[in-house]
Design an enzyme around this catalytic site. Structure first.
Site, PDB file in Angstrom:
ATOM      1  N   GLU A  73       8.108  50.248  49.161  1.00 49.16           N
ATOM      2  CA  GLU A  73       9.082  50.215  47.854  1.00 49.16           C
ATOM      3  C   GLU A  73       9.713  48.951  47.745  1.00 49.16           C
ATOM      4  O   GLU A  73      10.808  48.945  46.580  1.00 49.16           O
ATOM      5  CB  GLU A  73      10.125  51.151  47.940  1.00 49.16           C
ATOM      6  N   HIS A  92      17.776  53.687  49.200  1.00 47.96           N
ATOM      7  CA  HIS A  92      16.682  54.589  48.581  1.00 47.96           C
ATOM      8  C   HIS A  92      16.482  55.680  49.820  1.00 47.96           C
ATOM      9  O   HIS A  92      16.247  55.398  50.917  1.00 47.96           O
ATOM     10  CB  HIS A  92      15.460  53.942  48.211  1.00 47.96           C
ATOM     11  N   HIS A  94      15.158  60.301  50.305  1.00 48.02           N
ATOM     12  CA  HIS A  94      14.565  61.399  49.677  1.00 48.02           C
ATOM     13  C   HIS A  94      15.383  62.646  50.107  1.00 48.02           C
ATOM     14  O   HIS A  94      15.064  63.759  50.573  1.00 48.02           O
ATOM     15  CB  HIS A  94      13.168  61.890  50.309  1.00 48.02           C
ATOM     16  N   TYR A 113      33.872  64.584  37.442  1.00 48.96           N
ATOM     17  CA  TYR A 113      34.323  63.395  36.900  1.00 48.96           C
ATOM     18  C   TYR A 113      33.778  62.226  37.975  1.00 48.96           C
ATOM     19  O   TYR A 113      33.602  61.081  37.610  1.00 48.96           O
ATOM     20  CB  TYR A 113      35.790  63.267  36.913  1.00 48.96           C
ATOM     21  N   HIS A 155      10.709  62.581  43.510  1.00 48.10           N
ATOM     22  CA  HIS A 155      10.620  61.579  44.379  1.00 48.10           C
ATOM     23  C   HIS A 155      11.859  61.640  45.346  1.00 48.10           C
ATOM     24  O   HIS A 155      12.039  62.100  46.377  1.00 48.10           O
ATOM     25  CB  HIS A 155      10.287  60.141  43.792  1.00 48.10           C
ATOM     26  N   TYR A 209      38.905  51.771  41.340  1.00 48.78           N
ATOM     27  CA  TYR A 209      38.942  52.709  42.136  1.00 48.78           C
ATOM     28  C   TYR A 209      38.535  52.104  43.558  1.00 48.78           C
ATOM     29  O   TYR A 209      37.599  51.656  43.772  1.00 48.78           O
ATOM     30  CB  TYR A 209      37.744  53.926  41.851  1.00 48.78           C
TER      31      TYR A 209
END
Length: 215
Positions: A73, A92, A94, A113, A155, A209
């Site tokens: 990927e 990334h 799954h 939120y 995916h 934040y």
């Protein structure tokens, strides 16, 4: 950090991702921006067997060092860095709930939120394309330009942030939101959401934040 330190941080992030239940086996991949390119996990090596020497450098033109194979990927990771200068780390995975929502081909709307942690009013789901393909990278480009976290249809999830700690935190937060969304959908297919005005207020608050006040 130097390359060895960053490589070890990638490995630690991979192991923590598994510990948190966000990934299974050799699925998923992690990268950081580095030296006009990126460092990324290799293909096919279990996380627990990784050493810093396994981590692969991929240049901005897509070439990588001889004798090493980056994650399949790698292209969409590179795409994230090319189109989001604010991102220095990409995760990334799954994750089960994120993958389940992606199978439904649904974006996660403003059910809570904390969606604003993505920098957007929803977590978009981009269309399916074969893993590792240029078509998938193009879909990722379109999605990641709008949100720091996106779902990939059938995916999983991509989350990008200023560093690995923040990217992993965001990935975990989106998995929690996906779980909430699936539970709400099971009760009411027309899930109530926050309106855009409310989300804009939260998005503005999220600009500071987690920032520490210096004294």
């Amino acid at each position: 950090m130097n390359r060895i330190e960053l490589s070890q941080q990638i490995i630690d992030t991979c192991l923590e991702m598994t510990r948190l239940g966000l990934n299974q086996g050799t699925a998923g991949n992690v990268s950081v921006r580095f030296d006009n390119g990126m460092l990324i996990t290799p293909t096919g090596i279990p996380y627990e067997k990784l050493t810093p020497e396994h981590i692969v450098y991929v240049a901005e033109d897509g070439t990588f060092e001889e004798g090493k194979l980056p994650s399949s990927e790698w292209l969409f990771h590179l795409t994230c860095y090319q189109h989001r200068p604010d991102m220095n780390a990409v995760v990334h995975n799954h994750a089960i709930n994120c993958a389940a929502v992606s199978i439904l081909n649904k974006s996660i709307p403003a059910i809570h939120y904390m969606i604003a942690a993505s920098g957007a009013t929803e977590i978009p789901c981009v269309p399916y394309a074969t893993f590792g393909s240029s078509r998938l990278a193009k879909y990722v480009e379109e999605g990641i330009s709008k949100s720091k976290a996106i779902l990939l249809q059938h995916h999983g999830l991509i989350a990008g942030e200023a560093n690995l700690d923040k990217a992993l935190w965001l990935a975990h937060e989106v998995e929690v939101l996906a779980d909430l969304y699936l539970k709400a959908l099971a009760i009411n297919p027309d899930v109530p959401t926050l309106d855009d005005a409310s989300m804009q207020v939260v998005l503005e608050k999220f600009k500071s934040y987690g920032l520490r006040v210096e004294k």
